[in-house]
Design an enzyme around this catalytic site. Structure first.
Site, PDB file in Angstrom:
ATOM      1  N   CYS A 159       3.690   1.671   2.602  1.00  0.00           N
ATOM      2  CA  CYS A 159       4.868   0.822   2.473  1.00  0.00           C
ATOM      3  C   CYS A 159       5.803   1.354   1.394  1.00  0.00           C
ATOM      4  O   CYS A 159       7.027   1.341   1.544  1.00  0.00           O
ATOM      5  CB  CYS A 159       4.470  -0.611   2.125  1.00  0.00           C
ATOM      6  SG  CYS A 159       2.916  -1.112   2.821  1.00  0.00           S
ATOM      7  N   CYS A 189       0.837  -1.191   0.000  1.00  0.00           N
ATOM      8  CA  CYS A 189       0.000   0.000   0.000  1.00  0.00           C
ATOM      9  C   CYS A 189       0.884   1.258   0.000  1.00  0.00           C
ATOM     10  O   CYS A 189       2.107   1.158   0.086  1.00  0.00           O
ATOM     11  CB  CYS A 189      -0.942  -0.003   1.200  1.00  0.00           C
ATOM     12  SG  CYS A 189      -0.133  -0.306   2.769  1.00  0.00           S
TER      13      CYS A 189
END
Lengths: 319, 77
Positions: free
Chosen positions: B13, B10
């Site tokens: 990250c 996502c």
């Protein structure tokens, strides 16, 4: 103050009448955007501060360490509401809770409430519907999580959890390792708030723009025929449409507010919102990794049913 | 030095990985960056909230995206 600014901007700077269609729509857009972005910033900062001192590890330690005299589900739902949470974390969180000694039902209370009551949705809600409806929405979210977690916990659903989950070594970090002072935390709190707000803001802005256009151009009462209060299927239909929409659809809140302003009953609208924010297909696919298909179905089915029931309740109670 | 960035991919990250690379370059540290997206592996490391940053097997931060300076601190430079 924000209202005066919007009026000044549209009337004096742009020279439009706020009674005319374009003026009204533009005024609505400027006012709502400023107000909602302000609330979004305030909410993300407040929740970020809280979360900096109360990370999920500590929440887990609190839930696992104490018996809350039967209030475990309520406390878990409350924590779920207060913990900012991205659906991409639902799996490690689920495993961490279950392997940290928290009963499945209590874990569900947290998991159900967490997406339903999140800081972005609450901020946008408060900015469009006002604090009373926001309070009702938040209370309903916590109630749904508490009750469903309690009910699901009564059935022995552990057998529908993928076996590998129980093979993950139990971890017991309690989140107390973070010894930074408040001053040291401030930059990262702002940074986190900024990342969250940036992710949500574009969707919200588009939602407000559509809401503003409806405000200016759609006549009052235009939708009264479509989802009438006495149409018994209106609530389940609204939920069925809402579930597949993704959580970033916090942007649809301003649109729904306009639907309500133009005649759709508030209970139907709230049920739709809860379905949009609380359940999504990506989340279902994620949960499928740790739960057997039957438990995913039970989870989604029971949450959807609870939302439909709430929709009927609100239509009966609220005007 | 072995660095692991935990997360399914996502936004957070990706941001964490980018900042870690910046921090490494700024500190002049040679390290291998491994992206861990397997949920079982993330859970095994004891992380409940992504993203997470692991340096030489130790979780230094989880659940938030630290800034470049903080990551440099973790690197010990």
């Amino acid at each position: 103050m924000i209202h005066d600014f919007a009026t000044w901007f549209v009337r004096d700077v742009l020279g439009l009448s706020i009674e005319a269609r374009w003026g009204a729509a533009l005024h609505f857009f400027v006012y709502d955007t400023l107000k909602i972005m302000f609330l979004l910033a305030a909410m993300t900062l407040a929740m970020g501060t809280l979360n900096s001192y109360m990370p999920v590890e500590r929440v887990r330690a609190v839930l696992a360490g104490r018996r809350w005299f039967g209030l475990d589900h309520f406390v878990a739902a409350l924590f779920g509401a207060l913990t900012p949470f991205c659906s991409c974390s639902s799996i490690p969180l689920f495993i961490g809770f279950v392997r940290g000694g928290i009963p499945l039902g209590v874990t569900f209370s947290f998991l159900i409430t967490s997406p339903l009551v999140n800081e972005a949705a609450v901020a946008v809600f408060a900015g469009t519907f006002g604090w009373k409806v926001t309070g009702i929405y938040t209370g309903a979210g916590v109630a749904v999580g508490t009750l469903l977690g309690f009910v699901l916990g009564r059935f022995r659903l552990e057998r529908f959890v993928e076996p590998w989950v129980f093979e993950v070594p139990a971890s017991a970090t309690d989140g107390s390792g973070d010894r930074r002072s408040f001053r040291q935390r401030v930059p990262s709190i702002f940074n986190e708030a900024w990342l969250t707000a940036r992710k949500v803001a574009p969707y919200v802005a588009v939602g407000i723009a559509i809401g503003a256009a409806m405000h200016g151009f759609v006549p009052t009462g235009a939708f009264e025929g479509a989802l009438e209060r006495d149409n018994p299927l209106a609530v389940p239909m609204a939920v069925a449409v809402g579930v597949p929409l993704y959580a970033n659809a916090t942007g649809v809140i301003p649109i729904v507010e306009q639907l309500v302003a133009k005649g759709i009953p508030i209970g139907t609208a709230l049920a739709f919102m809860m379905a949009v924010v609380g359940l999504s297909i990506p989340e279902g696919l994620l949960l499928r990794r740790v739960l057997r298909p039957r438990l995913v179905a039970i989870y989604f089915g029971s949450v959807a049913l609870a939302i439909v029931a709430l929709g009927y309740l609100f239509n009966a109670l609220l005007e | 030095m072995k660095i692991q960035v935990l997360g399914p991919g996502c936004t957070n990250c990706t941001t964490l990985e980018a900042r870690t690379r910046t921090a490494l370059a700024a500190a002049g540290v040679e390290a291998s960056i491994e992206k861990v997206s397997d949920y079982a592996e993330i859970a095994r490391l004891g992380v409940m909230k992504t993203p997470g940053l692991v340096i030489d097997g130790r979780v230094v931060v989880s659940g938030r995206v630290p800034n470049v300076d903080e990551i440099r601190g973790f690197l010990g430079r």
